[in-house]
Enzyme design. Structure first.
Site, PDB file in Angstrom:
ATOM      1  CG  ASP A 108      56.010   8.157  40.860  1.00  0.00           C
ATOM      2  OD1 ASP A 108      54.973   8.706  40.595  1.00  0.00           O
ATOM      3  OD2 ASP A 108      56.571   7.874  41.764  1.00  0.00           O
ATOM      4  CB  CYS A 109      57.976   5.093  35.834  1.00  0.00           C
ATOM      5  SG  CYS A 109      58.680   3.702  36.938  1.00  0.00           S
ATOM      6  CB  CYS A 134      54.454   2.423  38.804  1.00  0.00           C
ATOM      7  SG  CYS A 134      55.670   3.145  39.808  1.00  0.00           S
ATOM      8  CB  CYS A 148      67.771   0.319  40.880  1.00  0.00           C
ATOM      9  SG  CYS A 148      67.958  -0.375  42.347  1.00  0.00           S
ATOM     10  CB  CYS A 164      63.997   3.431  38.161  1.00  0.00           C
ATOM     11  SG  CYS A 164      62.891   2.633  39.497  1.00  0.00           S
ATOM     12  CG  ASP A 219      42.870  16.952  -0.431  1.00  0.00           C
ATOM     13  OD1 ASP A 219      42.886  16.538  -1.614  1.00  0.00           O
ATOM     14  OD2 ASP A 219      42.040  17.627   0.185  1.00  0.00           O
ATOM     15  CB  THR A 273      39.970  21.364  -2.206  1.00  0.00           C
ATOM     16  OG1 THR A 273      40.484  21.556  -3.640  1.00  0.00           O
ATOM     17  CG2 THR A 273      38.924  22.311  -1.765  1.00  0.00           C
ATOM     18  CG  ASP A 302      40.047  18.847   4.213  1.00  0.00           C
ATOM     19  OD1 ASP A 302      40.427  18.354   2.953  1.00  0.00           O
ATOM     20  OD2 ASP A 302      39.268  19.979   4.118  1.00  0.00           O
ATOM     21  CG  ASP A 341      68.276   3.779  40.495  1.00  0.00           C
ATOM     22  OD1 ASP A 341      68.135   3.332  39.378  1.00  0.00           O
ATOM     23  OD2 ASP A 341      67.256   3.911  41.319  1.00  0.00           O
TER      24      ASP A 341
END
Length: 710
Positions: free
Chosen positions: A23-24, A27, A363, A365, A407, A409, A604, A690
């Site tokens: 989940d994060c 982990c 904690c 988290c 740019d 053109t 581009d 938490d």
């Protein structure tokens, strides 16, 4: 590259697993630390965004041992090709293992309250049993994480706090805290899943099947099987199955699912269409230009998922801080639990209880997830608007941009000339356009297309011309209905027809405006002048003005001549640097940086690549070359100048979101730390602090998914 080692063609393919339940970032760190300790590990890549683990390893380590290690940490580990990963195909959140465990623990807790009420003598044992339902799996994960190199995991802190609370007689509270912890994990998983699905949901825009034309008939085939060059029929109301070019038919196409544009765009032969857009009122025949894995949506999904793994500077700082922070919290909790009783004779039960509460408050988290959650949401929100940003570091850097170098053109202009003025001498404008169009009919030259487009716009018929011939860079000559025609440069036209002073002055005036002038001579007399110029994109002025409102300057860098560059820049109200070679553009960007500017370069073409690479942020415009897209840090996929301002605005909002998340995470912990030491709050508020902070920062980050950028 000549000294590089030859490629080992016998190199073992990497092991790839789908890891569910991450989940994060913490982990992912646990998984990486555990797998890295296995023998023969060469390279590891853990992706929370795609829920995948990729490992290069020697023959001494098997895929089975890697999967077993991951499962030992409490996560799922499967073959990614055997498990559907597209948004909406995963099991619902309430069937996830963490959810089932939370439900079981909650039911056991309710039962314990009922048993305790009916038989008070058994209350302690009932709550011990209820706590065990949730704590045993948590404890297993804590032991496994410690064994694999992560001793200060959230599971370890939770286990110590729950066992300690039971030891001092707070059994009911310990059981409730375990349940609340599991609920928090479920909420984290739901929030992470929503963020993950927000970008994967794009893949659902592409239809499963397509009507492919073959041998004069149409057959329904899987859209994924379409090859480049195939022709498909897109009926009114159907989604376009692949990126392609219209070869027949006209229709309004709703591009909102891909570009966010609310107004459908009219498509005609030669126009590009994107996979996932919705055809409107007419049937289209479309030639496929990209295979399914390379279409616009697939490319955006793939690059955004990769970008989410590129950590932002703030995220790296938080990661480093959390590695020191968690052990420090354990030390503070131990001091709070032990020092007052030893030094001041305070009650052991009271201060041990406070120490355990501090463990839960500490904690990490919420703090660890505060930045990556906002970064992932910001990248996903950008992608859904056709803004591709290659990583959190780029997203943060965009917020600091002070100057944008464009740019000309294909970036500030459409890249093709248009007829801006038609000056006639003795003939109606429609006649001049008809005769000029007759000479240019069939030519693919940009100026010829501009003349024909103007004739069509004016409703001027284009008659057939005979004996047309190109005159080596001078112009075109031919006959229409017995009239001798010449269309070309004023200098060549003057050799065929005498110009009056007024006519010559008009040519000079148009040239001074940066326009290219073509003169039409009919039977030896000047009949008209057609002035052409690249015009700014329809939204260019609004985009430049939007940057100015944000306090960001703009400058145009172009290889075009100074007169034409000045004309375009003047219409937009910005400075122009003209007649620049690729190395000159790079030099100008460096000069701007030396003057203290943080420069974003937008272009581009291949000639923009050096400047894109040296700029603080390089942004490629949609439809640009592959070189520009690869060199750039970001891309505006749909070619809108205003999207550059939108990209910077989204970056600034994401940075503000990150700062708010860090303030929430640390602020709540500071408040509850003080109230716990003072004896105002205990274990329940500690775990709620938490869990609540984690849910708050995640919910705050997810707000970016629906942010309105105008």
């Amino acid at each position: 590259m000549s000294d590089a080692a030859p490629l080992d063609r016998t190199e073992r393919p990497p092991t790839r697993l789908r890891v569910s339940g991450m989940d994060c970032a913490s982990c992912a760190a646990k998984v990486e630390t555990a797998v890295r300790r296995l023998p023969g590990i060469e390279e590891i890549q853990v992706s929370v965004a795609t829920e995948t683990l990729t490992v290069r390893h020697g023959p001494g380590t098997s895929a089975g041992s890697i999967a077993a290690t991951v499962r030992g940490l409490g996560y799922g580990a499967e073959d990614p090709d055997a498990v559907p990963v597209a948004g909406g195909l995963d099991a619902p959140w309430w069937r996830a293992p963490k959810s089932l465990l939370a439900f079981a623990c909650g039911a056991a807790l309710v039962l314990a309250y009922a048993v305790g009420h009916a038989a008070p003598a058994t209350e302690r044992w009932a709550f011990l049993a209820a706590m065990a339902v949730g704590l045993v799996p948590i404890g297993r994960r804590a032991v496994s994480a410690a064994r694999h190199g992560t001793p200060f995991s959230i599971e370890t802190l939770m286990t110590v706090a729950a066992i300690g609370a039971t030891a001092i007689g707070a059994t009911e509270e310990a059981a409730t805290v375990v349940f609340l912890f599991l609920v928090g994990e479920v909420l984290e998983g739901v929030a992470a899943g929503r963020a993950r699905a927000s970008i994967r949901g794009l893949t659902g825009l592409v239809p499963d099947t397509a009507l492919r034309e073959s041998g004069g008939a149409t057959e329904r085939v899987p859209a994924a099987s379409l090859r480049v060059g195939a022709t498909v029929l897109v009926r009114p109301g159907d989604r376009v199955p692949a990126d392609g070019t219209v070869v027949e038919g006209e229709s309004a196409v709703d591009e909102a699912p891909v570009t966010g544009e609310s107004v459908p765009r009219r498509k005609a032969p030669g126009d590009a269409v994107f996979a996932g857009t919705v055809n409107g009122d007419g049937a289209l025949r479309v030639r496929v230009t990209a295979a399914a894995r390379d279409n616009t949506i697939a490319r955006v999904v793939r690059l955004v998922e990769e970008a989410q793994e590129a950590k932002a500077p703030t995220e790296r700082l938080i990661d480093r801080f959390s590695k020191v922070y968690t052990p420090a919290v354990v030390a503070v909790a131990a001091w709070v639990a032990v020092l007052p009783p030893l030094l001041l004779g305070a009650p052991w039960d009271e201060w041990v209880y406070k120490g355990l509460a501090i463990l839960l408050i500490g904690c990490p988290c919420a703090l660890v997830i505060s930045t990556p959650a906002a970064i992932a949401a910001g990248l996903s929100a950008a992608a859904r608007r056709g803004l591709l940003i290659k990583g959190g570091a780029v997203l943060e850097r965009l917020a600091t941009v002070t100057t944008v170098a464009f740019d000309k053109t294909g970036t500030l202009t459409e890249g093709k000339p248009v007829v801006t003025d038609v000056v006639t001498f003795g003939r109606p404008e429609r006649d001049v356009l008809s005769l000029a169009g007759a000479l240019e009919s069939g030519s693919s030259h940009p100026l010829a297309r501009a003349v024909l487009a103007k004739a069509a716009e004016a409703g001027a018929p284009v008659p057939p011309a005979f004996g047309t011939r190109a005159l080596g860079g001078k112009g075109m000559a031919g006959k229409v209905g017995g009239l001798d025609l010449f269309l070309g440069s004023p200098r060549e036209a003057a050799a065929r027809a005498a110009f009056t002073e007024e006519q010559a002055a008009q040519v000079s005036a148009l040239n001074d405006l940066g326009k290219t002038v073509a003169a039409l001579v009919v039977n030896g007399a000047l009949a008209g002048l057609l002035a052409m110029r690249e015009e700014p994109r329809a939204d260019a002025k609004a985009g430049i003005d939007r940057l100015a409102v944000e306090g960001i300057g703009a400058v145009m860098l172009t290889g075009d001549n100074a007169l034409r560059a000045k004309a375009v820049a003047g219409a937009l109200g910005i400075e122009a640097r003209a007649e620049l070679l690729p190395e000159d553009k790079q030099r100008v960007v460096r000069e701007l940086q030396a003057g203290g500017a943080v420069v974003a370069k937008v272009g581009d073409g291949i000639n923009d690549a050096p400047a894109l690479a040296v700029a603080d942020v390089g942004i490629a415009m949609g439809g640009g070359t592959d070189v520009a897209l690869e060199t750039a840090d970001a891309a505006v996929l749909h070619g809108r100048v205003a999207d550059v301002a939108r990209m910077i605005e989204l970056s600034r909002r994401t940075l503000a979101n990150i700062q708010a998340n860090i303030a929430i995470a640390l602020g709540l912990k500071a408040v509850f730390l003080v109230t716990t030491v003072l004896g105002v709050t205990g274990l329940w508020p500690a775990i709620l602090a938490d869990t609540g902070a984690t849910v708050l920062v995640t919910a705050n980050a997810l707000r970016l998914l629906s942010v309105r950028l105008g």
